[in-house]
Enzyme design. Sequence first.
Site, PDB file in Angstrom:
ATOM      1  N   SER A  80      90.448 -52.025  67.698  1.00 43.83           N
ATOM      2  CA  SER A  80      91.118 -53.358  68.476  1.00 43.83           C
ATOM      3  C   SER A  80      92.509 -53.450  69.481  1.00 43.83           C
ATOM      4  O   SER A  80      93.119 -54.271  70.035  1.00 43.83           O
ATOM      5  CB  SER A  80      91.094 -54.348  67.790  1.00 43.83           C
ATOM      6  OG  SER A  80      92.084 -54.285  67.142  1.00 43.83           O
TER       7      SER A  80
ATOM      8  N   SER B 146      91.683 -49.549  63.990  1.00 43.74           N
ATOM      9  CA  SER B 146      92.054 -50.409  65.270  1.00 43.74           C
ATOM     10  C   SER B 146      93.896 -49.927  66.127  1.00 43.74           C
ATOM     11  O   SER B 146      94.596 -50.215  66.701  1.00 43.74           O
ATOM     12  CB  SER B 146      92.242 -51.341  65.141  1.00 43.74           C
ATOM     13  OG  SER B 146      91.547 -52.287  65.482  1.00 43.74           O
TER      14      SER B 146
ATOM     15  N   LYS C  18     101.746 -56.263  69.584  1.00 46.00           N
ATOM     16  CA  LYS C  18     100.547 -57.006  69.819  1.00 46.00           C
ATOM     17  C   LYS C  18     100.323 -58.609  69.414  1.00 46.00           C
ATOM     18  O   LYS C  18     100.775 -59.008  68.522  1.00 46.00           O
ATOM     19  CB  LYS C  18     100.013 -56.553  68.533  1.00 46.00           C
ATOM     20  CG  LYS C  18      98.024 -56.322  68.549  1.00 46.00           C
ATOM     21  CD  LYS C  18      97.481 -56.156  67.257  1.00 46.00           C
ATOM     22  CE  LYS C  18      95.859 -55.738  67.287  1.00 46.00           C
ATOM     23  NZ  LYS C  18      94.692 -54.882  66.440  1.00 46.00           N
TER      24      LYS C  18
END
Length: 492
Positions: free
Chosen positions: A158, A182, A78
């Site tokens: 997210s 998330s 990420k």
Amino acid sequence: MTDLTSLTLAEARDALKKKEITSVELTGAYLKEMEAAGALNAYVTVTAEKAMEMAKASDAKLQKGQGGPLEGVPLGIKDLFCTKDVLTTACSHILDGFVPPYESTVTANLWRDGAVMLGKLNNDEFAMGSSNETSHYGAVVNPWRRKGSDAKLVPGGSSGGSSAAVAARLCAAATATDTGGSIRQPAALTGTVGLKPTYGRCSRWGIVAFASSLDQAGPIARDVRDAAIMLRSMAGHDEKDTTSVDRVVPDYEAALAGGVKGLSVGIPKEYRVEGMPKEIDDLWTRGIEWLKAAGATVKEVSLPHTKYALPTYYIVAPAECSSNLARYDGVRYGLRVEGRDVTEMYENTRAAGFGAEVKRRILMGTYVLSAGYYDAYYLKAQKLRTLIARDFAEAFSEVDVLLTPTAPSAAFAIGEKTDDPLSMYLNDVFTVTVNLAGLPGISVPAGLSGDGLPLGLQLIGRTFDEETLLRAAQAIEDAADFNAAPNAWWRA
Ligand code: GLN
């Protein structure tokens, strides 16, 4: 999808150790899939050269019968994790061109264990969002589509790049972060497993901060075993993060064999929220039956302050973000937009550098922290946070884990909720409580919606009891036997 990229992380690891495949072959296969999957927009930076170098180094070790627990396994990272000498932007314009001279502890742990970095994954800007639509690099497209429709759906957020990449087989597993859901919500929306560990289990050092008292790193993976393997490498004490906890990291994979016989599972009655779609409610009931059939006992429990969780989260998280994001001033990192003097330079930089959702959060955060409103909002939210944590403590004096749905709906269409922040925030209704209380939670794919989209069930555990959580997750996974996959339309 090639044969190589269809291997789970555990299968790839074993095949590498047995020298049935090489990391160069496996990494090459992933890079090819990534190239063909541009339509998903899952990766924002591809580190192909670095990946091949790391793969070669892993192969040299594997050849000699050496190497760590993840030797040669290709992962996606990420873009919230700082990676040394590799662009790291948190998918914000304000971090344009930021190349950290250091590595986050979690990613350093993964490289220590032999993993290979494929690239950086898209996410909502500064991890603020539930749909991956707030990214400066554009929305991520969910590999799943509704039956008979080619409407583009969100992969959750997210960590939408992480969930989409794992679902589309663009990495063996991915890192993610979870401040209010998330990891778990995107996992639920893409048919993947997402594990948010106990607060303090993984170091936050080198992860771009959103709300420091809630942020926690964890894996998104194809199945429960892969999540367990990832967590073991990611977790651990770190002197550089004073909130990371000095406790032995267990062999989470070994814990999976434990089963759920005799385990007591709580069903929090307040999670039966009004307007919950029937198919989510039915899935939850099925989950209860699965755990019972596997030998667990199930009882209803009460978490009376649940209804305050979302408002509490949306005061605490923006408050902390407004403080954390004060550092982006055009002087130290990334973007700078000049002005007549330094104050105007700050203003111009922040006005141009932050997107609308991030600005909304900073405004809310500074408001609730301002002298006139601190007691009315921020202090009250802190008190509610304590009550929410106490609810869980009481429930865990009666039961070992809790079972709930992960998200109130299946994946929705891109654009469907962008003008309606409240309806977007409602996505987190079942997940934020866990962050407020610092507990571990996991989402496991458990079935398909009427439209043919994946749905997830969430398990919540006691602090630092990821092992029990994983055992229960394994039982759900075994019973659900979820083996649907998106048809690879993006490769056309
Ligand atoms: N969707 C939540 C938010 O927008 C949670 C995000 C997260 O966990 N990073 O704040």
